[in-house]
Design an enzyme around this catalytic site. Structure first.
Site, PDB file in Angstrom:
ATOM      1  N   ARG A  91      27.798  39.459  43.428  1.00 37.36           N
ATOM      2  CA  ARG A  91      29.151  39.758  43.923  1.00 37.36           C
ATOM      3  C   ARG A  91      29.884  40.573  42.845  1.00 37.36           C
ATOM      4  O   ARG A  91      29.824  40.227  41.670  1.00 37.36           O
ATOM      5  CB  ARG A  91      29.925  38.465  44.232  1.00 37.36           C
ATOM      6  N   ASP A 239      40.776  36.811  41.079  1.00 43.40           N
ATOM      7  CA  ASP A 239      39.372  37.138  40.800  1.00 43.40           C
ATOM      8  C   ASP A 239      39.230  38.067  39.616  1.00 43.40           C
ATOM      9  O   ASP A 239      38.211  38.078  38.936  1.00 43.40           O
ATOM     10  CB  ASP A 239      38.718  37.748  42.039  1.00 43.40           C
TER      11      ASP A 239
HETATM   12  O1  MRU Z   1      35.443  35.017  48.352  1.00 38.63           O
HETATM   13  P1  MRU Z   1      35.844  33.828  47.545  1.00 38.63           P
HETATM   14  O2  MRU Z   1      35.953  32.575  48.349  1.00 38.63           O
HETATM   15  O3  MRU Z   1      34.979  33.653  46.315  1.00 38.63           O
HETATM   16  O4  MRU Z   1      37.313  34.197  47.029  1.00 38.63           O
HETATM   17  C1  MRU Z   1      37.989  33.288  46.188  1.00 38.63           C
HETATM   18  C2  MRU Z   1      39.344  33.715  45.815  1.00 38.63           C
HETATM   19  O5  MRU Z   1      39.818  34.774  46.149  1.00 38.63           O
HETATM   20  C3  MRU Z   1      40.095  32.798  44.890  1.00 38.63           C
HETATM   21  O6  MRU Z   1      41.470  32.841  45.149  1.00 38.63           O
HETATM   22  C4  MRU Z   1      39.859  33.237  43.451  1.00 38.63           C
HETATM   23  O7  MRU Z   1      38.495  33.383  43.184  1.00 38.63           O
HETATM   24  C5  MRU Z   1      40.454  32.303  42.462  1.00 38.63           C
HETATM   25  S1  MRU Z   1      39.585  30.784  42.354  1.00 38.63           S
HETATM   26  C6  MRU Z   1      40.303  29.809  41.162  1.00 38.63           C
END
Ligand code: MRU
Length: 352
Positions: A91, A239
């Site tokens: 990812r 992220d």
């Molecule tokens: O696609 P995901 O479920 O991995 O996305 C997660 C998010 O966007 C969260 O808000 C982010 O990673 C922060 S987690 C502490």
């Protein structure tokens, strides 16, 4: 402080993760046996959320080299790099993944050990340290964020930035857990978070488990909740955060930030220092993952749009720093101007 479930644990010589694609219907724990299974777990969002992705990648790296037959340190380092390069393709957006992979490689390269078996132990120890430190950072984010939310009655959050997304406690939800430990219970309005429903499936689940009052809404209801004055702040995770404070987070976060501005509400981002990428000057440089169009065309195995219809499915968006009231980190709360205050606070030189 309430101790919520940890989504990743190292147990009996292997790594166990809660399969988040099965929640809330079933609590299923899986044991990825090798690096490929960990890559798939990350790609398929069995483990997800920026800090948890970093921890999973760290353990994945160990799975990738634990049976190495390298004869010397040089060839072990080459195998470690190949394993890290592979995990890095899972990812692209959460910088914690790249941060964890780089940290372990640097640690092994700098190690005084030369024996391959000893170097394998260095990889595992560093993965465990990353996990332990993440839990401590989330606790500190909880404490720092609690100061900002103490007078609120309810907050709104988007996606899942809770315990399931970290080693434990979460980032955006850490202050909620922290305050609950002081008998100050906040209600949390949770956006369901299309297309994959991390809010409905995961945030609602973990808050319910914790006994925190939750109101689940669909994404298009956030505006009316704000208009009615039912929330006093918005708090989300991140992220990747660029040097100027621009924040990549789950798709839809930018819209929520605009709504918060329109309704005069503070928009807080909670993230550990491992989520900052100061090599990027602004959010336009953050790589944004685009996922399978079928995630938008279907739900729960059922087609909800015409077959083959053209779809735009970015997993994240970038909220410009001008919408961000403050960034809550383990080192303190950072306020604008971000370009100056982010490096200062991350260096431990006081609050922003
Ligand atoms: O696609 P995901 O479920 O991995 O996305 C997660 C998010 O966007 C969260 O808000 C982010 O990673 C922060 S987690 C502490």
């Amino acid at each position: 402080m309430y101790r919520p479930v940890a989504p990743i644990v190292w147990r009996d010589g292997g790594v166990e993760i809660i399969d988040q694609t099965k929640l809330p219907e079933e609590l299923v724990v899986i044991r990825p046996q090798n690096i490929r299974e960990m890559w798939e777990a990350i790609k398929q969002l069995k483990v997800r959320g920026a800090p948890a992705i970093g921890i999973a990648a760290a353990f994945g790296l160990y799975l990738g080299v634990k049976d190495s037959r390298a004869r010397d340190k040089g060839s072990f380092l080459a195998e470690l790099k190949a394993a890290a390069d592979y995990l890095a393709t899972s990812r692209p957006t959460a910088v914690n993944l790249f941060w964890a992979l780089a940290r372990i490689q640097e640690r092994v390269a700098a190690s005084e050990y030369q024996e391959v078996d000893e170097l394998k132990e260095v990889v595992l120890k560093e993965a465990l340290a990353i996990q332990e430190e993440d839990e401590a950072m989330c606790r500190a984010i909880g404490r720092n964020g609690a100061e900002l939310l103490r007078r609120a009655e309810a907050v709104l959050t988007h996606c899942n930035a809770g315990t399931l997304a970290t080693a434990r406690y979460g980032t955006a939800l850490a202050p909620v857990y922290y305050l609950a430990g002081e008998d100050k219970v906040l209600r949390v309005f949770v956006d369901e978070t299309r297309p994959l429903l991390q809010g409905a499936r995961l945030t609602a689940w973990e808050l319910k488990e914790a006994g925190i009052p939750v109101t689940l809404i669909t994404d298009n209801m956030a505006a009316v909740v704000m208009q009615k004055g039912w929330v006093q702040a918005v708090i989300v995770g991140a992220d990747r955060i660029a040097a100027n404070g621009d924040v990549a987070n789950k798709i839809g976060t930018y819209g929520v930030a605009i709504l918060a501005r329109e309704h005069g509400l503070p928009f807080y981002v909670a993230a550990p220092s491992s989520t900052f990428d100061l090599s990027l000057s602004h959010g336009g440089e953050i790589p944004i993952e685009e996922r399978d169009p079928e995630e938008v065309r279907c739900w729960g195995g059922r087609r909800t749009a015409p077959e083959g219809i053209h779809v735009f499915n970015p997993a994240f968006d970038v909220t410009p720093h001008t919408y961000v009231t403050a960034i809550i980190t383990e080192k303190g709360v950072i306020r604008p101007p971000y370009t100056e205050n982010i490096p200062r606070v991350l260096r431990g030189e006081g609050r922003g």
